[in-house]
Design a protein around this motif. Structure first.
Motif, PDB file in Angstrom:
ATOM      1  N   LEU A  15       0.821  -1.205   0.000  1.00  5.21           N
ATOM      2  CA  LEU A  15       0.000   0.000   0.000  1.00  5.21           C
ATOM      3  C   LEU A  15       0.855   1.255   0.000  1.00  5.21           C
ATOM      4  O   LEU A  15       0.520   2.254  -0.631  1.00  5.21           O
ATOM      5  CB  LEU A  15      -0.897  -0.023   1.228  1.00  5.21           C
ATOM      6  N   SER A  16       1.960   1.232   0.737  1.00 10.48           N
ATOM      7  CA  SER A  16       2.865   2.362   0.871  1.00 10.48           C
ATOM      8  C   SER A  16       4.151   1.853   1.493  1.00 10.48           C
ATOM      9  O   SER A  16       4.233   0.710   1.952  1.00 10.48           O
ATOM     10  CB  SER A  16       2.252   3.441   1.777  1.00 10.48           C
ATOM     11  N   LEU A  17       5.156   2.715   1.534  1.00 10.60           N
ATOM     12  CA  LEU A  17       6.371   2.380   2.277  1.00 10.60           C
ATOM     13  C   LEU A  17       6.032   2.018   3.711  1.00 10.60           C
ATOM     14  O   LEU A  17       6.575   1.070   4.287  1.00 10.60           O
ATOM     15  CB  LEU A  17       7.328   3.573   2.253  1.00 10.60           C
ATOM     16  N   TRP A  18       5.107   2.776   4.313  1.00  7.56           N
ATOM     17  CA  TRP A  18       4.754   2.542   5.722  1.00  7.56           C
ATOM     18  C   TRP A  18       4.133   1.175   5.911  1.00  7.56           C
ATOM     19  O   TRP A  18       4.306   0.553   6.970  1.00  7.56           O
ATOM     20  CB  TRP A  18       3.787   3.629   6.190  1.00  7.56           C
ATOM     21  N   ASP A  19       3.439   0.703   4.916  1.00  5.73           N
ATOM     22  CA  ASP A  19       2.799  -0.606   4.989  1.00  5.73           C
ATOM     23  C   ASP A  19       3.848  -1.709   5.128  1.00  5.73           C
ATOM     24  O   ASP A  19       3.750  -2.580   5.993  1.00  5.73           O
ATOM     25  CB  ASP A  19       1.959  -0.807   3.722  1.00  5.73           C
ATOM     26  N   ARG A  20       4.872  -1.651   4.312  1.00  9.79           N
ATOM     27  CA  ARG A  20       5.842  -2.747   4.349  1.00  9.79           C
ATOM     28  C   ARG A  20       6.949  -2.549   5.373  1.00  9.79           C
ATOM     29  O   ARG A  20       7.638  -3.501   5.732  1.00  9.79           O
ATOM     30  CB  ARG A  20       6.443  -2.977   2.957  1.00  9.79           C
ATOM     31  N   SER A  21       7.109  -1.308   5.876  1.00  9.78           N
ATOM     32  CA  SER A  21       8.189  -1.083   6.838  1.00  9.78           C
ATOM     33  C   SER A  21       7.708  -1.032   8.282  1.00  9.78           C
ATOM     34  O   SER A  21       8.522  -0.940   9.204  1.00  9.78           O
ATOM     35  CB  SER A  21       8.925   0.223   6.511  1.00  9.78           C
ATOM     36  N   SER A  22       6.397  -1.124   8.504  1.00 12.52           N
ATOM     37  CA  SER A  22       5.869  -1.046   9.868  1.00 12.52           C
ATOM     38  C   SER A  22       6.307  -2.246  10.698  1.00 12.52           C
ATOM     39  O   SER A  22       6.247  -3.399  10.253  1.00 12.52           O
ATOM     40  CB  SER A  22       4.339  -0.995   9.828  1.00 12.52           C
ATOM     41  N   ASP A  23       6.709  -1.958  11.934  1.00  9.86           N
ATOM     42  CA  ASP A  23       7.037  -3.024  12.876  1.00  9.86           C
ATOM     43  C   ASP A  23       5.806  -3.584  13.572  1.00  9.86           C
ATOM     44  O   ASP A  23       5.904  -4.602  14.267  1.00  9.86           O
ATOM     45  CB  ASP A  23       8.023  -2.511  13.935  1.00  9.86           C
ATOM     46  N   GLU A  24       4.666  -2.920  13.421  1.00  9.48           N
ATOM     47  CA  GLU A  24       3.421  -3.439  13.973  1.00  9.48           C
ATOM     48  C   GLU A  24       2.766  -4.360  12.939  1.00  9.48           C
ATOM     49  O   GLU A  24       2.697  -4.034  11.763  1.00  9.48           O
ATOM     50  CB  GLU A  24       2.458  -2.288  14.309  1.00  9.48           C
ATOM     51  N   SER A  25       2.274  -5.493  13.392  1.00  9.09           N
ATOM     52  CA  SER A  25       1.681  -6.463  12.472  1.00  9.09           C
ATOM     53  C   SER A  25       0.261  -6.063  12.108  1.00  9.09           C
ATOM     54  O   SER A  25      -0.415  -5.319  12.833  1.00  9.09           O
ATOM     55  CB  SER A  25       1.678  -7.858  13.092  1.00  9.09           C
ATOM     56  N   ASP A  26      -0.184  -6.551  10.966  1.00  7.49           N
ATOM     57  CA  ASP A  26      -1.544  -6.282  10.484  1.00  7.49           C
ATOM     58  C   ASP A  26      -2.543  -7.026  11.358  1.00  7.49           C
ATOM     59  O   ASP A  26      -2.381  -8.214  11.635  1.00  7.49           O
ATOM     60  CB  ASP A  26      -1.639  -6.745   9.029  1.00  7.49           C
ATOM     61  N   ALA A 187       5.256  19.208  17.799  1.00  3.68           N
ATOM     62  CA  ALA A 187       4.952  18.217  16.765  1.00  3.68           C
ATOM     63  C   ALA A 187       6.051  17.166  16.646  1.00  3.68           C
ATOM     64  O   ALA A 187       7.045  17.171  17.372  1.00  3.68           O
ATOM     65  CB  ALA A 187       4.746  18.939  15.433  1.00  3.68           C
ATOM     66  N   GLY A 188       5.882  16.263  15.695  1.00  5.83           N
ATOM     67  CA  GLY A 188       6.868  15.217  15.457  1.00  5.83           C
ATOM     68  C   GLY A 188       6.473  14.386  14.259  1.00  5.83           C
ATOM     69  O   GLY A 188       5.582  14.753  13.480  1.00  5.83           O
ATOM     70  N   THR A 189       7.124  13.241  14.099  1.00  6.55           N
ATOM     71  CA  THR A 189       6.845  12.344  12.975  1.00  6.55           C
ATOM     72  C   THR A 189       6.676  10.919  13.482  1.00  6.55           C
ATOM     73  O   THR A 189       7.220  10.534  14.521  1.00  6.55           O
ATOM     74  CB  THR A 189       7.968  12.371  11.927  1.00  6.55           C
ATOM     75  N   ILE A 190       5.921  10.141  12.719  1.00  4.38           N
ATOM     76  CA  ILE A 190       5.720   8.728  13.012  1.00  4.38           C
ATOM     77  C   ILE A 190       5.634   7.967  11.696  1.00  4.38           C
ATOM     78  O   ILE A 190       5.491   8.554  10.622  1.00  4.38           O
ATOM     79  CB  ILE A 190       4.428   8.475  13.814  1.00  4.38           C
ATOM     80  N   ASN A 191       5.721   6.645  11.776  1.00 11.61           N
ATOM     81  CA  ASN A 191       5.273   5.777  10.697  1.00 11.61           C
ATOM     82  C   ASN A 191       3.759   5.644  10.891  1.00 11.61           C
ATOM     83  O   ASN A 191       3.305   5.025  11.859  1.00 11.61           O
ATOM     84  CB  ASN A 191       5.958   4.410  10.798  1.00 11.61           C
ATOM     85  N   PRO A 192       2.944   6.257  10.030  1.00 15.86           N
ATOM     86  CA  PRO A 192       1.499   6.294  10.294  1.00 15.86           C
ATOM     87  C   PRO A 192       0.842   4.926  10.278  1.00 15.86           C
ATOM     88  O   PRO A 192      -0.118   4.696  11.024  1.00 15.86           O
ATOM     89  CB  PRO A 192       0.970   7.204   9.189  1.00 15.86           C
ATOM     90  N   MET A 193       1.336   4.007   9.434  1.00 15.42           N
ATOM     91  CA  MET A 193       0.755   2.665   9.445  1.00 15.42           C
ATOM     92  C   MET A 193       1.097   1.950  10.749  1.00 15.42           C
ATOM     93  O   MET A 193       0.260   1.223  11.312  1.00 15.42           O
ATOM     94  CB  MET A 193       1.246   1.849   8.250  1.00 15.42           C
ATOM     95  N   GLY A 194       2.299   2.170  11.249  1.00  9.00           N
ATOM     96  CA  GLY A 194       2.642   1.586  12.540  1.00  9.00           C
ATOM     97  C   GLY A 194       1.723   2.096  13.631  1.00  9.00           C
ATOM     98  O   GLY A 194       1.279   1.337  14.500  1.00  9.00           O
TER      99      GLY A 194
END
Length: 432
Positions: A15-26, A187-194
Motif C-alpha cells: 500500500l505504501s512504504l509505511w505498509d511494508r516497513s511497519s514493525d506493527e503487524s496487520d 509536533a513530530g513524525t511517526i510511521n502512520p501505518m505503525g
C-alpha cells in the motif's frame, strides 16, 4: 481506493512504504456471523480505532468494520507528521467559530500531539516516533510573510513555536532554498501505518472487536438500534460512527459530496546512508507554504520521502520519479544518483472553509469528516471525543459543534481543476 494504472504492478503489492516497513503487524480478521455492540464503527483508520480504543476503555462494546485492511485508506498513506492545529492559522479559526469555541478547539489541537505521543508510549506502539518538531518552510518571500503572521498568533497563545530565518532553516534542513520557516516543538513524525496498527492492537487488548475484509453495505434504522449490514453478517448497535473521511463512498446520501477529495502522492528513495546525513539531521518533517504543497521527511533507515499534491504517474520509473529526482537535486545539489523504491498516493478530504466537521446524520449516527490533512491528531482526538459522547457526555463536549450536512458546491469542477493543476505542475517541474 481502486487500482490505479499509473502505479506500476511491482508497487501494487504494498500500500505504501509505511505498509511494508511497519514493525506493527496487520490486525486482520473478517466478520463471521451476526454481532451486537454498543458502538459500530465503519472504517479502520485513526478515527475508527481511536473510537474503539477509548470506547472499550470506558466499558463500551465496540466493533470496527473495515472493508479492506487496517489503515488501507488515508491513515496508511499519510505523510506521518503529527502536527498541532488546523490547516488554518489560529486567528482564522477563532474568526470562523467564535472566540470561545474556536479558542477551545485551537487549544485542544495544540495539546493533541502530546496525547498522541502519550498513547504511543502507553501502548508501546512501534511506529518510529520522533519528537523533534516539524518545519513549515517558506517557499517564497510571500510564504515567509504568512509564517510571520502565524508565528505571532501562536506565540500570543504561548505555544512553543519559533520563526527561523533562511540560515537557520538551512541548518535544520540541509538546503539553502527556503526563505525561512516555522519550527513547532509540539509536533513530530511517526510511521502512520505503525501507529494505526498499534491503535488496533491496543483496541483489541481493551476488548474491542475488529473485522477486516468486511464491507458495510447498508445502515438500517430498526427502532432504537441500527442494523449495520455487511457482506459477512450484521452488527446491531444503538450508536454508529462513519469514520471513513476522504474514503467515504455512498453509504449515506450526500456525505461524500460534503467535501472535495484532493490526492497527495509520496515517493521514497532507497536508504541513503551518510550521503544524506545532513538532510533534516534532527528528524523533523517538513511541508512548505506553496499552494501546491511540498512535503519532505526521512524515515529511520535514512530514506528521503518527498511528496506533493497529485497522483503517482509511472511508479518509481516514470513522471513522478523524474519530478522527485529533479526536486531533490534542486534542494540538495550535492546528492549523487538517486534510486527510488516506493511510490504511492492517497486522498485528503478538504472542506470549503478548511474546518473539520462532525455530522449527526440521524439519531445515534455520527460522521466526523473533512480533516484537511490533519488526520493523525484530528482522528485521535475525534475518536476519543465520540467515545466520551457514547459513554454519556453531552454533544457540547465535542471538539466542534455538530453540524448539518451541506454539499461542497462546485465539487466536481474543483476536482477536475485540481487534477489538471497538479499534473501540470508535476510535469513542468520534472523538466526544469
Amino acid at each position: 481506493m481502486t487500482a490505479d494504472p499509473s502505479i506500476s504492478p511491482r508497487l501494487s503489492a504494498s500500500l505504501s512504504l509505511w505498509d511494508r516497513s511497519s514493525d506493527e503487524s496487520d490486525q486482520s480478521q473478517p466478520l463471521s456471523g451476526d454481532r451486537q455492540a454498543d458502538v459500530a464503527i465503519v472504517g479502520g483508520g485513526f478515527t475508527g480505532l481511536s473510537t474503539a480504543l477509548h470506547g472499550a476503555q470506558k466499558g463500551l462494546a465496540c466493533h470496527v468494520l473495515e472493508a479492506e485492511t487496517i489503515g488501507h485508506g488515508g491513515s496508511g498513506r499519510n505523510v506521518g507528521l503529527v502536527n498541532a492545529g488546523l490547516w488554518l492559522p489560529p486567528q482564522e479559526v477563532r474568526a470562523l467559530l467564535g472566540n470561545e469555541i474556536g479558542g477551545r478547539l485551537v487549544a485542544e489541537l495544540g495539546r493533541t500531539p502530546d496525547y498522541v505521543f502519550s498513547l504511543i508510549e502507553q501502548h508501546q506502539i512501534r511506529c518510529e516516533a520522533t519528537r523533534t518538531g516539524t518545519l513549515h518552510a517558506a517557499h517564497a518571500p510571500s510564504g515567509l510573510r504568512d509564517l510571520e503572521r502565524r508565528a505571532a498568533a501562536w506565540q500570543a497563545l504561548g505555544a512553543p513555536v519559533r520563526l527561523l530565518n533562511a540560515a537557520e532553516v538551512a541548518e535544520k534542513t540541509g538546503s539553502a532554498k527556503f526563505h525561512g520557516g516555522l519550527l513547532d516543538a509540539r509536533a513530530g513524525t511517526i510511521n502512520p501505518m505503525g501507529y494505526v496498527r498499534g491503535l488496533a492492537r491496543a483496541a483489541r487488548a481493551a476488548g474491542a472487536e475488529i473485522s477486516t475484509g468486511t464491507k458495510v453495505r447498508a445502515l438500517v434504522r430498526d427502532g432504537t438500534l441500527w442494523r449495520v449490514e455487511t457482506n459477512r453478517g450484521m452488527v446491531t448497535a444503538p450508536h454508529v460512527v462513519i469514520a471513513t473521511n476522504a474514503y467515504t463512498a455512498d453509504l449515506w446520501p450526500g456525505l461524500a459530496q460534503s467535501f472535495t477529495p484532493i490526492r497527495f502522492f509520496q515517493i521514497a528513495t532507497q536508504p541513503l546512508g551518510d550521503d544524506a546525513a545532513h538532510i533534516l539531521p534532527e528528524g523533523q518533517g517538513l511541508w512548505d507554504t506553496g499552494k501546491i504543497m511540498l512535503s519532505l521527511r526521512r524515515d529511520q533507515t535514512g530514506r528521503l520521502i518527498i511528496g506533493s499534491m497529485g497522483s503517482v504517474f509511472g511508479g518509481t520509473e516514470g513522471l513522478t520519479r523524474r519530478w522527485a529526482d529533479r526536486k531533490l537535486h534542486r534542494l540538495f545539489p550535492e546528492l549523487g544518483p538517486l534510486r527510488f523504491e516506493d511510490a504511492w498516493h492517497g486522498d485528503i478530504a478538504f472542506t470549503p472553509d478548511h474546518l473539520f466537521r462532525i455530522h449527526r446524520l440521524a439519531a445515534g449516527l455520527y460522521a466526523p469528516i473533512g480533516y484537511n490533512g490533519r488526520g493523525i491528531t484530528t482522528g485521535t482526538l475525534f475518536g476519543r471525543a465520540l467515545a466520551d459522547l457514547f459513554a454519556g457526555a453531552s454533544e457540547d463536549s465535542l471538539p466542534v459543534p455538530v453540524s448539518d450536512l451541506v454539499p461542497d458546491r462546485g465539487r466536481g469542477l474543483k476536482m477536475q481543476a485540481y487534477r489538471t493543476a497538479f499534473f501540470a505542475k508535476q510535469a513542468a517541474e520534472s523538466l526544469i
